[in-house]
Write a protein that holds these residues in place. Structure first.
Motif, PDB file in Angstrom:
ATOM      1  N   THR A  21       0.833  -1.211   0.000  1.00 43.85           N
ATOM      2  CA  THR A  21       0.000   0.000   0.000  1.00 43.85           C
ATOM      3  C   THR A  21       0.861   1.252   0.000  1.00 43.85           C
ATOM      4  OG1 THR A  21      -0.230  -0.084   2.398  1.00 43.85           O
ATOM      5  CG2 THR A  21      -1.994  -1.071   1.094  1.00 43.85           C
ATOM      6  N   ILE A  22       1.978   1.221   0.725  1.00 42.56           N
ATOM      7  CA  ILE A  22       2.874   2.380   0.732  1.00 42.56           C
ATOM      8  C   ILE A  22       3.537   2.532  -0.634  1.00 42.56           C
ATOM      9  CG2 ILE A  22       5.007   3.313   1.701  1.00 42.56           C
ATOM     10  CD1 ILE A  22       4.152   2.158   4.391  1.00 42.56           C
ATOM     11  N   ASP A  23       3.954   1.411  -1.236  1.00 43.63           N
ATOM     12  CA  ASP A  23       4.598   1.464  -2.551  1.00 43.63           C
ATOM     13  C   ASP A  23       3.639   1.923  -3.642  1.00 43.63           C
ATOM     14  OD1 ASP A  23       7.093   0.727  -1.667  1.00 43.63           O
ATOM     15  OD2 ASP A  23       6.814  -1.421  -2.067  1.00 43.63           O
ATOM     16  N   SER A  24       2.357   1.671  -3.448  1.00 43.34           N
ATOM     17  CA  SER A  24       1.379   2.044  -4.485  1.00 43.34           C
ATOM     18  C   SER A  24       1.067   3.540  -4.479  1.00 43.34           C
ATOM     19  CB  SER A  24       0.087   1.236  -4.316  1.00 43.34           C
ATOM     20  OG  SER A  24      -0.542   1.588  -3.107  1.00 43.34           O
ATOM     21  N   LYS A  25       1.432   4.252  -3.442  1.00 47.55           N
ATOM     22  CA  LYS A  25       1.189   5.695  -3.386  1.00 47.55           C
ATOM     23  C   LYS A  25       2.083   6.405  -4.389  1.00 47.55           C
ATOM     24  CE  LYS A  25      -0.358   5.897   1.379  1.00 47.55           C
ATOM     25  NZ  LYS A  25      -0.145   6.515   2.686  1.00 47.55           N
ATOM     26  N   LEU A  26       1.498   7.331  -5.111  1.00 54.28           N
ATOM     27  CA  LEU A  26       2.258   8.078  -6.119  1.00 54.28           C
ATOM     28  C   LEU A  26       3.198   9.084  -5.489  1.00 54.28           C
ATOM     29  CD1 LEU A  26      -0.581   8.706  -8.739  1.00 54.28           C
ATOM     30  CD2 LEU A  26       1.262   7.007  -8.818  1.00 54.28           C
ATOM     31  N   ASP A  27       2.727   9.766  -4.441  1.00 52.83           N
ATOM     32  CA  ASP A  27       3.551  10.782  -3.791  1.00 52.83           C
ATOM     33  C   ASP A  27       3.616  10.484  -2.295  1.00 52.83           C
ATOM     34  OD1 ASP A  27       5.085  13.051  -3.510  1.00 52.83           O
ATOM     35  OD2 ASP A  27       3.337  14.367  -3.266  1.00 52.83           O
ATOM     36  N   PRO A  28       4.528   9.550  -1.877  1.00 50.92           N
ATOM     37  CA  PRO A  28       4.584   9.197  -0.456  1.00 50.92           C
ATOM     38  C   PRO A  28       5.134  10.349   0.392  1.00 50.92           C
ATOM     39  CG  PRO A  28       6.316   8.062  -1.662  1.00 50.92           C
ATOM     40  CD  PRO A  28       5.490   8.811  -2.668  1.00 50.92           C
ATOM     41  N   SER A  29       4.582  10.499   1.557  1.00 55.22           N
ATOM     42  CA  SER A  29       5.041  11.550   2.468  1.00 55.22           C
ATOM     43  C   SER A  29       6.292  11.077   3.208  1.00 55.22           C
ATOM     44  CB  SER A  29       3.931  11.891   3.463  1.00 55.22           C
ATOM     45  OG  SER A  29       3.706  10.783   4.315  1.00 55.22           O
ATOM     46  N   LEU A  30       6.813  11.982   4.015  1.00 55.93           N
ATOM     47  CA  LEU A  30       8.009  11.656   4.792  1.00 55.93           C
ATOM     48  C   LEU A  30       7.706  10.541   5.792  1.00 55.93           C
ATOM     49  CD1 LEU A  30      10.938  12.376   5.408  1.00 55.93           C
ATOM     50  CD2 LEU A  30      10.113  14.058   7.040  1.00 55.93           C
ATOM     51  N   ILE A  31       6.512  10.597   6.370  1.00 52.83           N
ATOM     52  CA  ILE A  31       6.097   9.552   7.316  1.00 52.83           C
ATOM     53  C   ILE A  31       5.981   8.210   6.603  1.00 52.83           C
ATOM     54  CG2 ILE A  31       4.216   8.791   8.822  1.00 52.83           C
ATOM     55  CD1 ILE A  31       3.748  11.736   9.511  1.00 52.83           C
ATOM     56  N   ASP A  32       5.460   8.216   5.361  1.00 55.84           N
ATOM     57  CA  ASP A  32       5.355   6.973   4.594  1.00 55.84           C
ATOM     58  C   ASP A  32       6.740   6.371   4.334  1.00 55.84           C
ATOM     59  OD1 ASP A  32       2.578   7.004   4.436  1.00 55.84           O
ATOM     60  OD2 ASP A  32       2.565   8.132   2.552  1.00 55.84           O
ATOM     61  N   LYS A  33       7.705   7.226   4.053  1.00 59.91           N
ATOM     62  CA  LYS A  33       9.065   6.736   3.805  1.00 59.91           C
ATOM     63  C   LYS A  33       9.661   6.117   5.064  1.00 59.91           C
ATOM     64  CE  LYS A  33       9.994   9.902   0.019  1.00 59.91           C
ATOM     65  NZ  LYS A  33      10.760  11.035  -0.470  1.00 59.91           N
ATOM     66  N   GLU A  34       9.416   6.751   6.215  1.00 59.44           N
ATOM     67  CA  GLU A  34       9.899   6.193   7.481  1.00 59.44           C
ATOM     68  C   GLU A  34       9.200   4.864   7.770  1.00 59.44           C
ATOM     69  OE1 GLU A  34       9.392   9.073  10.571  1.00 59.44           O
ATOM     70  OE2 GLU A  34      10.782  10.486   9.646  1.00 59.44           O
ATOM     71  N   ASP A  35       7.882   4.837   7.539  1.00 54.97           N
ATOM     72  CA  ASP A  35       7.118   3.607   7.753  1.00 54.97           C
ATOM     73  C   ASP A  35       7.619   2.484   6.846  1.00 54.97           C
ATOM     74  OD1 ASP A  35       5.599   4.823   9.677  1.00 54.97           O
ATOM     75  OD2 ASP A  35       3.838   5.131   8.394  1.00 54.97           O
ATOM     76  N   LYS A  36       7.960   2.852   5.614  1.00 60.50           N
ATOM     77  CA  LYS A  36       8.457   1.842   4.673  1.00 60.50           C
ATOM     78  C   LYS A  36       9.743   1.206   5.201  1.00 60.50           C
ATOM     79  CE  LYS A  36       9.771   1.100  -0.106  1.00 60.50           C
ATOM     80  NZ  LYS A  36       9.928   1.673  -1.431  1.00 60.50           N
ATOM     81  N   GLY A  37      10.630   2.020   5.745  1.00 58.06           N
ATOM     82  CA  GLY A  37      11.864   1.491   6.330  1.00 58.06           C
ATOM     83  C   GLY A  37      11.587   0.575   7.507  1.00 58.06           C
ATOM     84  N   LEU A  38      10.660   0.974   8.373  1.00 64.24           N
ATOM     85  CA  LEU A  38      10.308   0.142   9.518  1.00 64.24           C
ATOM     86  C   LEU A  38       9.671  -1.173   9.077  1.00 64.24           C
ATOM     87  CD1 LEU A  38       8.876   2.818  11.988  1.00 64.24           C
ATOM     88  CD2 LEU A  38      10.998   1.527  12.221  1.00 64.24           C
ATOM     89  N   ILE A  39       8.781  -1.073   8.100  1.00 67.22           N
ATOM     90  CA  ILE A  39       8.107  -2.289   7.623  1.00 67.22           C
ATOM     91  C   ILE A  39       9.105  -3.234   6.957  1.00 67.22           C
ATOM     92  CG2 ILE A  39       6.383  -3.156   5.989  1.00 67.22           C
ATOM     93  CD1 ILE A  39       4.754  -0.605   6.620  1.00 67.22           C
ATOM     94  N   ASN A  40      10.059  -2.687   6.217  1.00 72.84           N
ATOM     95  CA  ASN A  40      11.098  -3.539   5.618  1.00 72.84           C
ATOM     96  C   ASN A  40      11.901  -4.260   6.708  1.00 72.84           C
ATOM     97  OD1 ASN A  40      10.732  -3.314   2.817  1.00 72.84           O
ATOM     98  ND2 ASN A  40      11.771  -1.339   2.774  1.00 72.84           N
ATOM     99  N   ASN A  41      12.197  -3.553   7.795  1.00 69.41           N
ATOM    100  CA  ASN A  41      12.908  -4.186   8.914  1.00 69.41           C
ATOM    101  C   ASN A  41      12.057  -5.286   9.548  1.00 69.41           C
ATOM    102  OD1 ASN A  41      15.172  -2.589   8.621  1.00 69.41           O
ATOM    103  ND2 ASN A  41      14.507  -1.084  10.130  1.00 69.41           N
ATOM    104  N   ILE A  42      10.768  -5.021   9.695  1.00 66.37           N
ATOM    105  CA  ILE A  42       9.865  -6.022  10.267  1.00 66.37           C
ATOM    106  C   ILE A  42       9.820  -7.260   9.379  1.00 66.37           C
ATOM    107  CG2 ILE A  42       7.430  -6.511  10.754  1.00 66.37           C
ATOM    108  CD1 ILE A  42       7.207  -3.554  11.690  1.00 66.37           C
TER     109      ILE A  42
END
Length: 164
Positions: A21-42
């Motif tokens: 869902t985060i990757d599907s966003k066209l214009d991810p916010s800064l929070i989305d980018k941080e969340d993406k890093g956390l989710i990748n770690n998870i």
């Protein structure tokens, strides 16, 4: 344990959905980018834990100490191997002069060279078994043995024990 594995797999699916869902966003916010890093770690941690639960051993351990065969071998068995018993009996029968010659030749070896030399020449292990036990490649074992034999031969030639 099976239930834990099922829960981890379920969590892994959910984490991958969240990442999608985060990757599907066209214009991810800064929070989305941080969340993406956390989710990748998870996801990484969950995959690691699942692999560990499936195999019963640490997935990152690539050395011989964590190979499957180690779990099957009782360390006490190594002390009663017939080859070692024969070596201990032979060392008792050797005259003190010959024992000193052997110790003199072995003192020039590094700890690893001495281990390899003893495992192969005295205990009769193969290169493969020695490599597995020491957690190195077979070629490394061969190199250590060659160095050990070379040092022993050089020591035989230059030893003060052999000068008459």
């Amino acid at each position: 344990m099976r239930q834990l594995l099922i829960e981890y797999k379920r969590s892994l699916r959910e984490a991958r959905k969240m990442l999608k869902t985060i990757d599907s966003k066209l214009d991810p916010s800064l929070i989305d980018k941080e969340d993406k890093g956390l989710i990748n770690n998870i996801i990484s941690d969950l995959e690691y834990a699942i692999e560990w639960l499936k195999s019963g051993r640490n997935p990152d351990a690539r050395r011989g100490i964590d190979k499957n065969g180690v779990y099957l071998t009782d360390p006490g068995v190594l002390d009663i191997l017939p080859v070692q018993v024969v070596y201990k009996e032979l060392s008792k029968e050797l005259p003190s002069f010959e024992r000193e010659l052997i110790e003199d030749a072995l003192c020039t070896l590094s700890d690893r060279e001495k281990d390899v030399f003893m495992m192969i020449k005295v205990e009769g292990l193969t290169f493969d078994n020695t490599a597995d036990l020491l957690g190195v490649k077979k070629s490394t074992v061969q190199t250590h043995l060659e160095r050990a034999e070379k040092k022993i031969n050089e020591r035989k030639i230059g030893s003060l024990f052999l000068v008459s």
